[in-house]
Design a protein around this motif. Structure first.
Motif, PDB file in Angstrom:
ATOM      1  N   LEU A  70       0.801  -1.220   0.000  1.00 32.63           N
ATOM      2  CA  LEU A  70       0.000   0.000   0.000  1.00 32.63           C
ATOM      3  C   LEU A  70       0.832   1.267   0.000  1.00 32.63           C
ATOM      4  O   LEU A  70       0.334   2.335  -0.333  1.00 32.63           O
ATOM      5  CB  LEU A  70      -0.906   0.023   1.247  1.00 32.63           C
ATOM      6  N   THR A 196      -0.922   7.265   4.719  1.00 30.06           N
ATOM      7  CA  THR A 196      -2.181   6.626   4.331  1.00 30.06           C
ATOM      8  C   THR A 196      -2.119   5.120   4.534  1.00 30.06           C
ATOM      9  O   THR A 196      -3.059   4.509   5.075  1.00 30.06           O
ATOM     10  CB  THR A 196      -2.509   6.941   2.863  1.00 30.06           C
ATOM     11  N   ALA A 197      -1.015   4.515   4.143  1.00 25.71           N
ATOM     12  CA  ALA A 197      -0.871   3.065   4.289  1.00 25.71           C
ATOM     13  C   ALA A 197      -0.838   2.662   5.762  1.00 25.71           C
ATOM     14  O   ALA A 197      -1.444   1.656   6.154  1.00 25.71           O
ATOM     15  CB  ALA A 197       0.391   2.587   3.580  1.00 25.71           C
ATOM     16  N   GLN A 200      -4.243   2.486   7.229  1.00 23.42           N
ATOM     17  CA  GLN A 200      -5.022   1.341   6.747  1.00 23.42           C
ATOM     18  C   GLN A 200      -4.713   0.051   7.489  1.00 23.42           C
ATOM     19  O   GLN A 200      -5.579  -0.821   7.591  1.00 23.42           O
ATOM     20  CB  GLN A 200      -4.789   1.149   5.245  1.00 23.42           C
ATOM     21  N   VAL A 201      -3.485  -0.090   8.007  1.00 19.24           N
ATOM     22  CA  VAL A 201      -3.134  -1.334   8.704  1.00 19.24           C
ATOM     23  C   VAL A 201      -3.160  -1.171  10.224  1.00 19.24           C
ATOM     24  O   VAL A 201      -2.727  -2.059  10.949  1.00 19.24           O
ATOM     25  CB  VAL A 201      -1.752  -1.859   8.260  1.00 19.24           C
TER      26      VAL A 201
END
Length: 296
Positions: A70, A196-197, A200-201
């Motif tokens: 990502l 951003t990545a 997300q995790v």
């Protein structure tokens, strides 16, 4: 396969570890100790093993979580991309991480045998950081902020000095504040392209929790703090005047400071600034080490 595994260690970033060990040796020589080449080499091997182990375990963890799929990869952040290019190497990379950990433990046990049990607390703290950084500390904002600096400053620098000399030193602990602030900043700024990545995790670093404004303010404070510590330590006589050779790296730090201060879109940190940050982390301790060597 071998090339992939080497890439997961992030070899270019291991220069930072060698700079820390060089500074520890220079501090030892400056304080009147004779540093044996064999012992210095073993200390460097142990320190590089620790850093490479963290890098490999981080690459494996981020490949399994999908984070590195990502991220917007840069030369300084977002992982090496080695396991994304060659996913068949994931198991081998996991074994490499465990092998580096085993090597680190073996070298650490030898150092304890050589210097005594007083090294054990630093060793345990270092192992906790190695094992916990990616899976745990990246979800605790303030621990995530200071863990890198603790690892390279108070733990690696003072630990290396102790192994080389057999003594702890309050003055070396004071010097370790310089890499403490710098390496915290190294990881902090590298988190911006991954923002951003990371969200997300499920990561919760300082940038995610408090926003880019606070993160960049802390970055500037830490950068000022690193150079202030150097100036203070010279002023009070803990470091010799030639340690101020480290101020030559202000040619990198000043454009970095003002570049950060003028960012309009903090999420889009230019690669130039990321590169300056890396260069400062390596050059400042090396320049101090050179100043100490010239003083000796």
């Amino acid at each position: 396969m071998l090339a992939t595994l080497i890439k997961t260690t992030r070899p270019s970033f291991l220069l930072l570890t060698l700079a820390m060990v060089a500074l520890a040796a220079a501090l030892a020589e400056s304080n009147g100790f004779s540093v044996a080449t064999t012992l210095f080499s073993l200390v460097a091997l142990g320190a590089v093993s620790a850093h490479a182990c963290v890098n490999v375990l981080n690459e494996v963890h981020d490949a399994r979580s999908g984070l590195d799929d990502l991220t917007q990869r840069t030369p300084f952040s977002g992982g090496s991309g080695a396991l994304q290019a060659n996913p068949q190497a994931l198991k081998a990379a996991s074994r490499l991480g465990k092998a580096l950990l085993a090597l680190l433990i073996t070298i650490g046990c030898y150092f304890i045998y050589l210097r005594g049990w007083s090294l054990l607390p630093l060793g345990i703290a270092g192992m906790v950081l190695v094992m916990a950084y990616t899976p745990m500390l990246t979800r605790r904002p303030w621990l995530c902020l200071i863990a890198p600096g603790l690892g390279f400053g108070p733990l690696m620098l003072t630990g290396s000095y102790f192994v080389l000399t057999g003594e702890y030193s309050w003055s070396v602990l004071a010097v370790s504040l310089i890499p403490f602030f710098l390496v915290n900043n190294l990881l902090l700024l590298n988190q911006f392209p991954d923002l951003t990545a990371d969200v997300q995790v499920g990561r919760r670093n300082l940038l995610i929790t408090y926003g880019p404004g606070i993160a960049l303010r802390i970055f500037r404070w830490f950068l000022l703090a690193a150079y202030s510590v150097l100036a203070i330590l010279v002023a009070v006589g803990i470091l010799p005047p030639l340690a101020l050779l480290g101020l030559l790296s202000l040619s990198l730090a000043i454009p970095l400071y003002y570049g950060i201060a003028s960012l309009n879109e903090p999420q889009q940190v230019p690669h130039r600034l990321l590169g300056l940050n890396v260069a400062i982390n390596i050059s400042l301790p090396l320049l101090i080490a050179i100043g100490l060597a010239l003083s000796s």
